[in-house]
Design a protein around this motif. Structure first.
Motif, PDB file in Angstrom:
ATOM      1  N   GLU A 146      -1.471   8.222 -13.604  1.00  0.00           N
ATOM      2  CA  GLU A 146      -0.313   7.970 -14.466  1.00  0.00           C
ATOM      3  C   GLU A 146       0.979   7.951 -13.652  1.00  0.00           C
ATOM      4  OE1 GLU A 146      -1.785   9.717 -18.788  1.00  0.00           O
ATOM      5  OE2 GLU A 146      -0.647  11.019 -17.444  1.00  0.00           O
ATOM      6  N   HIS A 147       1.091   8.856 -12.702  1.00  0.00           N
ATOM      7  CA  HIS A 147       2.288   8.893 -11.854  1.00  0.00           C
ATOM      8  C   HIS A 147       2.390   7.618 -11.014  1.00  0.00           C
ATOM      9  CE1 HIS A 147       5.469  10.561  -9.304  1.00  0.00           C
ATOM     10  NE2 HIS A 147       4.769  10.151  -8.256  1.00  0.00           N
ATOM     11  N   THR A 148       1.248   7.138 -10.501  1.00  0.00           N
ATOM     12  CA  THR A 148       1.233   5.939  -9.656  1.00  0.00           C
ATOM     13  C   THR A 148       1.607   4.688 -10.441  1.00  0.00           C
ATOM     14  OG1 THR A 148      -0.459   6.896  -8.195  1.00  0.00           O
ATOM     15  CG2 THR A 148      -0.202   4.502  -8.152  1.00  0.00           C
ATOM     16  N   VAL A 149       1.060   4.551 -11.649  1.00  0.00           N
ATOM     17  CA  VAL A 149       1.295   3.317 -12.424  1.00  0.00           C
ATOM     18  C   VAL A 149       2.570   3.383 -13.262  1.00  0.00           C
ATOM     19  CG1 VAL A 149      -1.161   2.791 -12.490  1.00  0.00           C
ATOM     20  CG2 VAL A 149      -0.149   4.081 -14.381  1.00  0.00           C
ATOM     21  N   GLY A 150       3.093   4.581 -13.483  1.00  0.00           N
ATOM     22  CA  GLY A 150       4.380   4.703 -14.168  1.00  0.00           C
ATOM     23  C   GLY A 150       4.331   4.742 -15.677  1.00  0.00           C
ATOM     24  N   PHE A 151       3.170   5.050 -16.250  1.00  0.00           N
ATOM     25  CA  PHE A 151       3.106   5.220 -17.704  1.00  0.00           C
ATOM     26  C   PHE A 151       1.986   6.204 -18.057  1.00  0.00           C
ATOM     27  CE2 PHE A 151       0.499   1.395 -16.824  1.00  0.00           C
ATOM     28  CZ  PHE A 151      -0.721   1.796 -17.349  1.00  0.00           C
ATOM     29  N   LYS A 152       2.061   6.730 -19.274  1.00  0.00           N
ATOM     30  CA  LYS A 152       1.056   7.659 -19.778  1.00  0.00           C
ATOM     31  C   LYS A 152      -0.029   6.885 -20.518  1.00  0.00           C
ATOM     32  CE  LYS A 152       3.158  11.591 -18.672  1.00  0.00           C
ATOM     33  NZ  LYS A 152       2.570  12.582 -17.736  1.00  0.00           N
ATOM     34  N   PHE A 153      -1.282   7.242 -20.305  1.00  0.00           N
ATOM     35  CA  PHE A 153      -2.369   6.582 -21.016  1.00  0.00           C
ATOM     36  C   PHE A 153      -2.310   6.861 -22.513  1.00  0.00           C
ATOM     37  CE2 PHE A 153      -4.398   6.792 -16.738  1.00  0.00           C
ATOM     38  CZ  PHE A 153      -4.600   5.434 -16.571  1.00  0.00           C
ATOM     39  N   SER A 154      -1.813   8.027 -22.889  1.00  0.00           N
ATOM     40  CA  SER A 154      -1.812   8.412 -24.302  1.00  0.00           C
ATOM     41  C   SER A 154      -0.899   7.542 -25.157  1.00  0.00           C
ATOM     42  CB  SER A 154      -1.410   9.885 -24.444  1.00  0.00           C
ATOM     43  OG  SER A 154      -0.133  10.105 -23.869  1.00  0.00           O
ATOM     44  N   ASN A 155       0.127   6.931 -24.546  1.00  0.00           N
ATOM     45  CA  ASN A 155       1.028   6.072 -25.325  1.00  0.00           C
ATOM     46  C   ASN A 155       1.386   4.796 -24.564  1.00  0.00           C
ATOM     47  OD1 ASN A 155       2.696   7.069 -23.355  1.00  0.00           O
ATOM     48  ND2 ASN A 155       4.076   8.156 -24.748  1.00  0.00           N
ATOM     49  N   GLY A 156       0.528   4.370 -23.636  1.00  0.00           N
ATOM     50  CA  GLY A 156       0.785   3.182 -22.840  1.00  0.00           C
ATOM     51  C   GLY A 156      -0.028   1.990 -23.285  1.00  0.00           C
ATOM     52  N   PRO A 157      -0.145   0.974 -22.430  1.00  0.00           N
ATOM     53  CA  PRO A 157      -0.804  -0.276 -22.812  1.00  0.00           C
ATOM     54  C   PRO A 157      -2.323  -0.257 -22.676  1.00  0.00           C
ATOM     55  CG  PRO A 157       0.094  -0.467 -20.601  1.00  0.00           C
ATOM     56  CD  PRO A 157       0.503   0.882 -21.102  1.00  0.00           C
ATOM     57  N   ILE A 158      -2.892   0.799 -22.142  1.00  0.00           N
ATOM     58  CA  ILE A 158      -4.338   0.851 -21.908  1.00  0.00           C
ATOM     59  C   ILE A 158      -5.057   1.333 -23.167  1.00  0.00           C
ATOM     60  CG2 ILE A 158      -6.183   1.812 -20.490  1.00  0.00           C
ATOM     61  CD1 ILE A 158      -4.280  -0.030 -18.982  1.00  0.00           C
ATOM     62  N   ARG A 159      -5.930   0.474 -23.725  1.00  0.00           N
ATOM     63  CA  ARG A 159      -6.697   0.853 -24.924  1.00  0.00           C
ATOM     64  C   ARG A 159      -8.180   1.010 -24.627  1.00  0.00           C
ATOM     65  NH1 ARG A 159      -5.700  -4.562 -27.693  1.00  0.00           N
ATOM     66  NH2 ARG A 159      -6.279  -5.046 -25.548  1.00  0.00           N
ATOM     67  N   THR A 160      -8.705   0.140 -23.742  1.00  0.00           N
ATOM     68  CA  THR A 160     -10.142   0.122 -23.460  1.00  0.00           C
ATOM     69  C   THR A 160     -10.374   0.167 -21.957  1.00  0.00           C
ATOM     70  OG1 THR A 160     -10.151  -2.300 -23.448  1.00  0.00           O
ATOM     71  CG2 THR A 160     -10.695  -1.194 -25.532  1.00  0.00           C
ATOM     72  N   MET A 161     -11.503   0.735 -21.541  1.00  0.00           N
ATOM     73  CA  MET A 161     -11.793   0.818 -20.112  1.00  0.00           C
ATOM     74  C   MET A 161     -13.286   0.687 -19.852  1.00  0.00           C
ATOM     75  SD  MET A 161     -11.670   4.837 -19.047  1.00  0.00           S
ATOM     76  CE  MET A 161     -12.807   4.540 -17.686  1.00  0.00           C
ATOM     77  N   LEU A 162     -13.611   0.229 -18.637  1.00  0.00           N
ATOM     78  CA  LEU A 162     -14.976   0.172 -18.138  1.00  0.00           C
ATOM     79  C   LEU A 162     -15.001   0.926 -16.822  1.00  0.00           C
ATOM     80  CD1 LEU A 162     -17.908  -0.926 -18.204  1.00  0.00           C
ATOM     81  CD2 LEU A 162     -17.043  -2.983 -17.044  1.00  0.00           C
ATOM     82  N   GLU A 163     -15.916   1.887 -16.712  1.00  0.00           N
ATOM     83  CA  GLU A 163     -16.018   2.684 -15.487  1.00  0.00           C
ATOM     84  C   GLU A 163     -17.352   2.418 -14.811  1.00  0.00           C
ATOM     85  OE1 GLU A 163     -15.654   7.263 -13.857  1.00  0.00           O
ATOM     86  OE2 GLU A 163     -16.168   6.937 -15.950  1.00  0.00           O
TER      87      GLU A 163
END
Length: 273
Positions: free
Chosen positions: A66-83
């Protein structure tokens, strides 16, 4: 707050013995009570099963992203992920607590006869209420294009044959799966049977592919020797897929032709991006 706290508790809890067939292992509250000792059993990711350690580690790790990308996952643009390579589900569980819906790929590690699961990653992830699939990172993934806002890969490229063509296949497939503007975090690529000079050359090819073909915006790029891996050279990067990109045929690019003449040829699905 109650719903989020309840979801976090479910995502991070350790599964009980009845859900996971550990063979000679027994789950207790926060860790495996007995480790395998046979030389036939791969000692792969044993820290994955220490849930107290995992919870703290992945929470700090995600804070760092989150620090590197500059936003929080909890209220940012990321909704879905593949790991790719989720171990026992620690990272996926942490992301679930931050409101991101995820799917992961993993593998079951069995004894030499293949009759018992000594490190049953997939079943552990499923028992935690998370979604896991048995899919190779080098396969065509069974998802529609533009399906995921975030792709995370931790140490799995270490099991991919270290050739420009294989790396190109993986990165092109990630690009297909990512939504425009999507995020990639690649942690820890290395290969134990290759020299550092050979791997650095492959990393240089990867960076050229990422920046010049895929046009991903690199936020972070690191190639450094890891003392825990006998000073092997390791590649880590964080990048964004562009929201727009002009299609282009790369089959005549001099650098790509020199490094991987079969990567972008007629009839190859990766001919143009």
């Amino acid at each position: 707050n109650y719903v989020l706290d309840e979801r976090k508790e479910k995502a991070l809890r350790a599964p009980d013995n009845s859900r996971i067939p550990f063979s000679n292992m027994t789950m207790i509250t926060n860790r495996i009570s007995e480790r395998p000792t046979s030389s036939e059993i791969p000692m792969d990711c044993l820290w994955c099963w220490n849930y107290t350690y995992q919870t703290a580690l992945w929470s700090k790790y995600v804070d760092g992203i989150e620090h590197t990308v500059g936003f929080k996952f909890s209220n940012g643009p990321i909704r879905t992920m593949l790991e790719f390579g989720c171990g026992s589900g620690g990272f996926l569980g942490e992301m679930a607590t931050r409101g991101v819906v995820g799917i992961c790929t993993a593998r079951e590690i069995s004894n030499a006869a293949g009759t018992e699961s000594y490190l049953p990653y997939l079943r552990t992830v499923a028992a935690r209420g998370l979604i896991a699939m048995h899919v190779s990172i080098t396969s065509h993934q069974p998802f529609l294009s533009n399906s995921f806002d975030f792709i995370h890969c931790s140490w799995v490229l270490a099991y991919v044959p270290p050739t420009p063509r294989m790396y190109a296949m993986v990165f092109l497939e990630w690009d297909r799966l990512l939504t425009p503007g999507g995020l990639v975090v690649q942690q820890g690529a290395w290969y134990k049977r290759k020299s550092n000079a050979e791997m650095v050359k492959l990393y240089d090819f990867s960076k050229y592919l990422i920046e010049n073909v895929l046009k991903w915006k690199l936020i972070q790029w690191k190639v450094q020797e890891d003392r825990w891996l006998n000073n092997k050279s390791v590649m880590t990067f964080v990048a964004h897929k562009p929201t727009e990109r002009e299609p282009k045929d790369w089959s005549t690019d001099p650098f790509l032709l020199a490094e991987c003449p079969t990567c972008f040829t007629n009839g190859d699905s990766s001919q143009s991006v």
